[in-house]
Design a protein around this motif. Sequence first.
Motif, PDB file in Angstrom:
ATOM      1  N   THR A  92       0.809  -1.217   0.000  1.00 45.39           N
ATOM      2  CA  THR A  92       0.000   0.000   0.000  1.00 45.39           C
ATOM      3  C   THR A  92       0.847   1.275   0.000  1.00 45.39           C
ATOM      4  O   THR A  92       1.815   1.394   0.758  1.00 45.39           O
ATOM      5  CB  THR A  92      -0.971   0.022   1.196  1.00 45.39           C
ATOM      6  OG1 THR A  92      -1.723   1.241   1.178  1.00 45.39           O
ATOM      7  CG2 THR A  92      -0.248  -0.111   2.526  1.00 45.39           C
ATOM      8  N   SER A  93       0.469   2.212  -0.838  1.00 40.88           N
ATOM      9  CA  SER A  93       1.226   3.451  -0.976  1.00 40.88           C
ATOM     10  C   SER A  93       1.142   4.325   0.264  1.00 40.88           C
ATOM     11  O   SER A  93       1.948   5.249   0.437  1.00 40.88           O
ATOM     12  CB  SER A  93       0.726   4.234  -2.187  1.00 40.88           C
ATOM     13  OG  SER A  93      -0.643   4.562  -2.045  1.00 40.88           O
ATOM     14  N   PHE A  99       5.315   2.133  -4.255  1.00 43.05           N
ATOM     15  CA  PHE A  99       4.398   2.392  -5.364  1.00 43.05           C
ATOM     16  C   PHE A  99       4.810   3.642  -6.126  1.00 43.05           C
ATOM     17  O   PHE A  99       4.903   3.632  -7.363  1.00 43.05           O
ATOM     18  CB  PHE A  99       2.968   2.543  -4.852  1.00 43.05           C
ATOM     19  CG  PHE A  99       2.003   3.031  -5.907  1.00 43.05           C
ATOM     20  CD1 PHE A  99       1.523   2.171  -6.881  1.00 43.05           C
ATOM     21  CD2 PHE A  99       1.603   4.367  -5.940  1.00 43.05           C
ATOM     22  CE1 PHE A  99       0.655   2.621  -7.861  1.00 43.05           C
ATOM     23  CE2 PHE A  99       0.735   4.831  -6.914  1.00 43.05           C
ATOM     24  CZ  PHE A  99       0.256   3.953  -7.886  1.00 43.05           C
ATOM     25  N   ASP A 132      -1.276  -0.338  -7.048  1.00 49.38           N
ATOM     26  CA  ASP A 132      -1.209  -0.196  -5.591  1.00 49.38           C
ATOM     27  C   ASP A 132      -2.159  -1.224  -4.985  1.00 49.38           C
ATOM     28  O   ASP A 132      -3.368  -1.146  -5.159  1.00 49.38           O
ATOM     29  CB  ASP A 132      -1.635   1.226  -5.214  1.00 49.38           C
ATOM     30  CG  ASP A 132      -1.615   1.495  -3.716  1.00 49.38           C
ATOM     31  OD1 ASP A 132      -1.363   0.559  -2.935  1.00 49.38           O
ATOM     32  OD2 ASP A 132      -1.866   2.652  -3.325  1.00 49.38           O
TER      33      ASP A 132
END
Length: 316
Positions: A92-93, A99, A132
């Motif tokens: 997850t960004s 990402f 993402d």
Amino acid sequence: MRFGIVVDSACDLPAEFCAAHGINILPISIRLGEETLVDDRDPALIMRYLAEGLGARGAAAETEPYTVEQIRDVFLERLVLHYDCVFCLTITSTRSPIFERARKASFAILNSYQTPRRAAGIDGPFLMRVVDSQTLFAAQGVGVYEATRLVGANSTVGAIRERLEFIARNTYGYMLPRDLYYLRARAQKKGDGSRSVGWFSATLGSALDIKPILRGYRGETGPVGKARGFDTGAQALFAYAQARVRAGLLVPALCLSYGGDLAEMRALPGYDSLRTTCGEHGVELLESPMSVTGMVNVGVGALTLGFAATEHEAKF
């Protein structure tokens, strides 16, 4: 078209699964005192981290994913020659720069791939898509599993990307920590104290053996339940996952990871029942040791679980 799949080393999937599907790993460097470890999901490094008790120093560790330039070089030196389209699925960004770095690297890669491909006698364009996952650890593996199914079904590039982005929005990841003091110390090291277990909660939780059940969903992480004792928490988490399997998953896979010997995880209450339920409903249970990066961030002995499902309320 030759498809490739790239993940970062925090994605928890069995080594055998990654080898069978040719999944490529972007390593993460971990600085432990004077020593630097390169986490590329090598089982030997995971075993060493556990056997030598390196987790005792993990809370103060520095982690550093590949830079934009390093990602670019991996693609231009190797991946653009082996594949015609690569899907890069990242943690997850909201919790990692991977990402954004992969996205920036993609611009340079797509502007430069012609030269190495032409020198190797490869015709045709090269495509790269960065997704993402909006989740982390075991849950990140759900999208990767779906990507391998879509590639195996000869889906189009557009259809694969659309499906992976849909799955990312509907993937639920859960984590049960063992050591709240460690979790708090790690959060402070990363400057993340506002979103993590506070000192009072850590002290009270450790004294009463209260464990939070944390959820990662659509880029947000936070507590959704609690249990007295790790075993009780694991049993509640497994029972919840069973209920979701019976209700029907969007991807026929459930991913588990554990920051230790998998035999310990399989001995937890509720595990056998979860495995049986998955088998009865045609859901593949993918189990792997947690990455060293994962253990550095949430502590040895933590349990993570992930699946994709329609929107629902978690109840523990």
